[in-house]
Write a protein that holds these residues in place. Structure first.
Motif, short mmCIF file in Angstrom:
data_model
loop_
_atom_site.label_atom_id
_atom_site.label_comp_id
_atom_site.label_asym_id
_atom_site.label_seq_id
_atom_site.Cartn_x
_atom_site.Cartn_y
_atom_site.Cartn_z
N ASP A 195 109.99 47.01 39.61
CA ASP A 195 110.31 48.21 40.37
C ASP A 195 109.11 49.14 40.27
OD1 ASP A 195 111.23 50.62 41.44
OD2 ASP A 195 113.23 50.44 40.55
N ASN A 196 108.44 49.38 41.39
CA ASN A 196 107.21 50.18 41.31
C ASN A 196 107.47 51.64 40.93
OD1 ASN A 196 108.25 51.08 43.78
ND2 ASN A 196 106.22 51.26 44.71
N ARG A 197 108.72 52.10 41.00
CA ARG A 197 109.02 53.44 40.52
C ARG A 197 108.82 53.54 39.01
NH1 ARG A 197 114.77 53.82 43.46
NH2 ARG A 197 114.74 51.69 42.66
N MET A 198 109.10 52.46 38.31
CA MET A 198 108.86 52.43 36.88
C MET A 198 107.37 52.36 36.57
SD MET A 198 111.79 52.66 35.33
CE MET A 198 112.08 53.91 36.60
N THR A 199 106.62 51.69 37.44
CA THR A 199 105.16 51.66 37.28
C THR A 199 104.57 53.04 37.49
OG1 THR A 199 105.12 49.37 38.09
CG2 THR A 199 103.05 50.58 38.13
N ASP A 200 105.04 53.74 38.52
CA ASP A 200 104.56 55.11 38.76
C ASP A 200 104.96 56.03 37.62
OD1 ASP A 200 103.53 54.22 41.16
OD2 ASP A 200 105.22 54.95 42.36
N ASP A 201 106.16 55.84 37.09
CA ASP A 201 106.62 56.68 35.98
C ASP A 201 105.74 56.47 34.75
OD1 ASP A 201 108.90 58.24 34.53
OD2 ASP A 201 108.61 56.43 33.34
N LEU A 202 105.33 55.24 34.50
CA LEU A 202 104.45 54.96 33.37
C LEU A 202 103.12 55.69 33.54
CD1 LEU A 202 103.43 53.50 30.87
CD2 LEU A 202 102.99 51.48 32.31
N ARG A 203 102.58 55.63 34.75
CA ARG A 203 101.31 56.32 34.99
C ARG A 203 101.47 57.84 34.84
NH1 ARG A 203 98.92 59.20 38.83
NH2 ARG A 203 96.64 59.11 38.99
N ASP A 204 102.56 58.39 35.38
CA ASP A 204 102.78 59.83 35.28
C ASP A 204 102.90 60.28 33.82
OD1 ASP A 204 102.72 60.03 38.02
OD2 ASP A 204 104.90 60.04 38.25
N ALA A 205 103.56 59.47 33.01
CA ALA A 205 103.71 59.82 31.60
C ALA A 205 102.37 59.81 30.88
CB ALA A 205 104.68 58.85 30.93
N LEU A 206 101.51 58.88 31.24
CA LEU A 206 100.17 58.86 30.64
C LEU A 206 99.35 60.06 31.09
CD1 LEU A 206 99.39 55.04 30.98
CD2 LEU A 206 99.98 56.28 28.90
N VAL A 207 99.48 60.41 32.37
CA VAL A 207 98.77 61.59 32.87
C VAL A 207 99.24 62.84 32.15
CG1 VAL A 207 98.44 63.06 34.89
CG2 VAL A 207 98.27 60.58 35.13
N ALA A 208 100.53 62.93 31.86
CA ALA A 208 101.10 64.12 31.23
C ALA A 208 100.57 64.36 29.82
CB ALA A 208 102.62 64.03 31.20
N THR A 209 99.99 63.34 29.17
CA THR A 209 99.41 63.56 27.85
C THR A 209 98.15 64.41 27.93
OG1 THR A 209 98.01 61.57 27.93
CG2 THR A 209 100.27 61.31 27.11
N SER A 210 97.55 64.53 29.11
CA SER A 210 96.32 65.31 29.33
C SER A 210 95.15 64.79 28.52
CB SER A 210 96.57 66.79 28.99
OG SER A 210 97.58 67.33 29.80
N LEU A 211 95.16 63.50 28.17
CA LEU A 211 94.07 62.91 27.40
C LEU A 211 93.17 62.00 28.23
CD1 LEU A 211 95.96 62.09 24.09
CD2 LEU A 211 94.25 63.87 24.46
N PHE A 212 93.46 61.91 29.54
CA PHE A 212 92.68 61.02 30.41
C PHE A 212 91.99 61.82 31.50
CE2 PHE A 212 96.22 58.61 28.71
CZ PHE A 212 95.62 57.44 28.26
N SER A 213 90.77 61.43 31.83
CA SER A 213 90.15 61.98 33.04
C SER A 213 90.67 61.23 34.25
CB SER A 213 88.63 61.87 32.96
OG SER A 213 88.22 60.52 32.83
N THR A 214 90.83 59.91 34.12
CA THR A 214 91.51 59.09 35.12
C THR A 214 92.28 57.99 34.40
OG1 THR A 214 89.61 57.60 35.42
CG2 THR A 214 89.76 59.50 36.90
N VAL A 215 93.40 57.61 34.97
CA VAL A 215 94.17 56.50 34.44
C VAL A 215 94.92 55.86 35.59
CG1 VAL A 215 96.15 57.98 33.86
CG2 VAL A 215 95.86 55.79 32.69
N SER A 216 94.96 54.55 35.63
CA SER A 216 95.66 53.83 36.69
C SER A 216 96.47 52.70 36.08
CB SER A 216 94.67 53.26 37.72
OG SER A 216 93.83 52.28 37.13
N VAL A 217 97.55 52.35 36.78
CA VAL A 217 98.41 51.25 36.37
C VAL A 217 98.67 50.40 37.60
CG1 VAL A 217 100.60 50.58 35.35
CG2 VAL A 217 99.51 52.72 34.64
N GLU A 218 98.33 49.12 37.55
CA GLU A 218 98.52 48.26 38.71
C GLU A 218 99.04 46.89 38.30
OE1 GLU A 218 94.32 46.32 39.77
OE2 GLU A 218 94.27 48.51 39.84
N PRO A 219 99.89 46.27 39.13
CA PRO A 219 100.43 44.95 38.81
C PRO A 219 99.38 43.86 38.99
CG PRO A 219 101.19 45.66 40.96
CD PRO A 219 100.42 46.81 40.40
#
Length: 732
Positions: A360-384
């Motif tokens: 379910d790509n909504r769970m993939t997007d949620d994982l990326r959003d949670a990583l972004v929310a840590t504010s420790l990345f300049s860029t981060v991506s999650v792809e299947p």
């Protein structure tokens, strides 16, 4: 060299000796222009030609023998070079004798030079202009005039026929119109006509986008004379459209591999036979396929190019859509590459799915959003990423590749607010979010206000063993100077919490922990009849549990929330006095319409096991202020001492009702509040105080800015007439 691959050149040259008579004829040809022989019905008949008495009239001009003798000898060798031409005789410089009856003599030619034709133009003798200085600027036309002082013409616009295709089409046309963009001004009529032709094409394009594939449009330009003769006439540009027939879908064919369930693609394509062939409808339906299939196990779906075969006899169109669904997939493992901000063990805390769950790509997007929310990345991506591994249920295992790029871990923050009773308050923070990897942050904060000052340091580990579970250890010193008390406080606290976030709002959250407080406070001693200062030692075990069924964490519009706080405490001031502080609060949100929400709040608190005067003033319950009963000063609801200062109580109740009206990014909120605090441990409704007012809201991406103005409806002596509150977020 053979005859097949060689070329032969033949040259025949006849030299004819000039006789006096022949030369005379040639001279006559030079001085008298020839005339073309008459043709057609006016041509002289053979019988009309004058008969010549000259015996030589029928003789050949050059006898054959003389012609043959003038030819140069030819060689039998085909490859021999060509013979040189004999030199031509020099032209005669003498004028031959002309019989008296002949044509009058004309000017003779000397050599091959023609006589002058007339006076020469002196300009022709001048040298040409050098190319480097040649002016290459193109000539201007009337349509190219850009001089700001050049006269402008005015024009009006009109449309016809677009309303036949729907109410919204004319508005869309005007938003894109070249004539409308010109705002009724143009340099010349040519420019107006050019804009009108652009609008013709625009009208046809818009009509076809709605399914009117036979649409036509034409523009006309006419002059409108002005009533004032001193003013120039205006133009009127009219674009007339004829929608024609509306084409609809005659059939819908989806070409795709087998799916689970079998009709998945077709059910996610919201089109049916008879629908108009409308571009927005077709594109939206195809976008829905691209959106929903990755939510149902098909991460690699590709929607192909549609084909619509129109039948102008019907009029209908046969719609065909190829879809490459790719394999039905389930979640596999996490992979990572790039900067090692988090290792795989820490990354595994963030997913809200387990290996083997249907993709379910909504769970993939949620994982990326949670990583972004840590504010420790300049860029981060999650792809299947496909693995080719087939699970027992027939799905293909798909791993998620996390690409990390490290960002700056340090930041500065702050907030500013003002409210009647609390005065001005500003707080600034500095934090290093990854000083103790992973996500072990050190936070320093300072509070500067008219009635509160403080310093604090916090160690906080986010996502501590579980996503959104936080461990924190805090130490601080604070000075608060309010009407109710003046306190110097130091504290140390530890807390574990499981919190909602804007990314993941949870139905159940909680916190629990411990707190050790030492505070020196002013308190009114009723036995002595004066203010005294006392020092209290307090040990507390605070906890909270919250049920949240609202639709938004920052700006809810429907649903409800229920919160229960419980804190067993012990106060040490001469003797140990245990007690329990409790508080329960409920809020609800009901949407009356898309722009109006009715919000309500009810709150009640109680302290059991201790007398009020044995409690530290900072641990008692107070009413009044921006988060309580607006219109009254901060902490000014409840019992007073003889000096007119609030002393707080052991119980509290509050009620609030708001009508939140929103228009765009702004809002207006009329409200009414009620409440009070009581000396007893049980609240009652006998002496409620009411406040009412109106607020303004400015909605931002991080929550609404709140500006509330309120007045007490049943004030007591000493209560102000107006109170102002400025903060971030809704009142509740």
């Amino acid at each position: 060299m053979t005859a097949s691959n060689s070329r032969h050149h033949w040259l025949a040259l006849a030299l004819v000796a000039s006789t006096t008579g022949f030369a005379g004829a040639g001279s006559a040809q030079l001085v008298k222009p020839g005339t073309a022989p008459a043709k057609g019905p006016d041509a002289p008949k053979p019988s009309d030609q004058p008969q010549s008495n000259d015996p030589r009239s029928n003789a050949p001009i050059v006898p054959d023998a003389e012609f043959d003798s003038a030819l140069p000898p030819l060689s039998g060798d085909l490859n021999a070079p060509l013979e040189a031409m004999a030199p031509l005789p020099a032209p005669s410089t003498q004028t031959p004798a002309t019989p008296a009856a002949a044509t009058p003599p004309a000017t003779t030619l000397a050599g091959d030079v023609l006589p002058p034709t007339g006076p020469s133009d002196p300009q022709l003798a001048q040298p040409l202009t050098p190319l480097s200085s040649f002016d290459t600027t193109p000539l201007q036309t009337a349509a190219d005039v850009k001089d700001k002082d050049a006269p402008e013409i005015r024009y009006e616009t009109a449309t016809k026929g677009l309303d036949k295709a729907g109410d919204g089409l004319e508005g869309e046309y005007k938003a894109l119109s070249a004539l409308a963009e010109g705002k009724g001004k143009a340099a010349n009529a040519t420019q107006v006509a050019a804009r009108a032709r652009e609008d013709e094409a625009l009208a046809v394009r818009l009509l076809k986008s709605l399914g009117y594939y036979d649409a036509t449009a034409i523009s006309t330009i006419e002059t409108i004379p002005d009533a004032d003769k001193t003013k120039p006439a205006r133009l009127k540009a009219t674009v007339s459209a004829q929608p024609g027939r509306l084409y609809s879908l005659s059939s819908i064919t989806v070409k795709a591999d087998a799916t689970t369930p079998p009709d998945l693609v077709r059910t996610q394509l919201p089109l049916k036979v008879g629908d108009p062939i409308e571009a927005a409808r077709i594109q939206g339906a195809e976008a829905n396929v691209s959106l929903t299939l990755p939510q149902q196990g098909y991460p690699f779906v590709k929607v192909g190019e549609r084909d619509i075969l129109l039948d102008d006899q019907t009029p209908t169109g046969a719609y065909t859509l190829p879809v490459d669904t790719g394999p039905r997939s389930s979640f596999g493992q996490l992979r990572t590459e790039g900067d090692p901000v988090f290792d795989l063990e820490h990354l595994s805390l963030f997913p809200r799915f387990k290996a083997g769950d249907l993709y379910d790509n909504r769970m993939t997007d949620d994982l990326r959003d949670a990583l972004v929310a840590t504010s420790l990345f300049s860029t981060v991506s999650v792809e299947p990423v496909r693995t080719g591994t087939i699970n027992p249920d027939g799905t293909e295992q798909v791993d998620l590749l996390v690409r990390q790029s490290e960002g700056k871990p340090r930041s500065l923050g702050g907030n500013v607010g003002f409210s009647t009773g609390q005065g001005f308050r500003a707080e600034g923070t500095w934090q290093h979010r990854n000083l103790f990897p992973y996500e072990g942050a050190l936070i320093a904060s300072v509070i500067a206000g008219t009635q509160e000052q403080g310093l604090a340091g916090t160690f906080r580990r986010a996502n501590a063993g579980k996503r959104d579970k936080t461990f924190s250890l805090t130490a601080g010193a604070n000075h608060s100077n309010y009407d109710a008390y003046d306190a110097f406080t130091t504290s140390v606290g530890v807390r574990w919490s499981y919190d909602s976030t804007p990314i993941w709002q949870k139905p159940l959250t909680y916190y629990y922990g411990g707190e050790l407080v030492g505070t020196n406070e002013s308190v009114y001693d009723f036995t002595q009849g004066k203010d005294v200062r006392r020092t209290y030692g307090i040990v507390a075990l605070p906890g909270q549990i919250k049920f949240d069924r609202s639709d938004s964490l920052l700006n809810p519009t429907k649903g409800y929330r229920l919160t229960l706080n419980l804190s067993p405490e012990t106060s040490v001031q001469g003797s140990v006095k245990p007690y329990v502080r409790t508080m329960i609060e409920g809020t609800f949100y009901y949407p009356v319409s898309s722009s109006i929400v009715i919000a309500g709040r009810a709150k009640a608190g109680s302290i059991q096991g201790v007398d009020r005067d044995d409690l530290a003033p900072s641990r008692r319950y107070y009413g009044g202020g921006g988060g309580s009963v607006r219109g009254y000063g901060y902490q000014r609801l409840g019992p007073f001492d003889p000096n007119g200062n609030p002393v707080g109580g052991r119980s509290l109740n509050e009620f609030a009702l708001e009508a939140r009206y929103r228009f765009g990014d702004y809002g207006i909120v009329p409200f009414i509040d009620a409440g009070n605090s009581y000396e007893s441990s049980t609240p009652n409704l006998s002496s409620l105080r009411y406040g009412a007012g109106i607020g303004g809201r400015f909605y931002t991406s991080f929550g609404p800015m709140r500006f509330d103005v309120a007045t007490p409806l049943n004030p007591r002596k000493g209560d102000g007439k107006v109170a102002l509150y400025i903060s971030i977020g809704q009142a509740f």
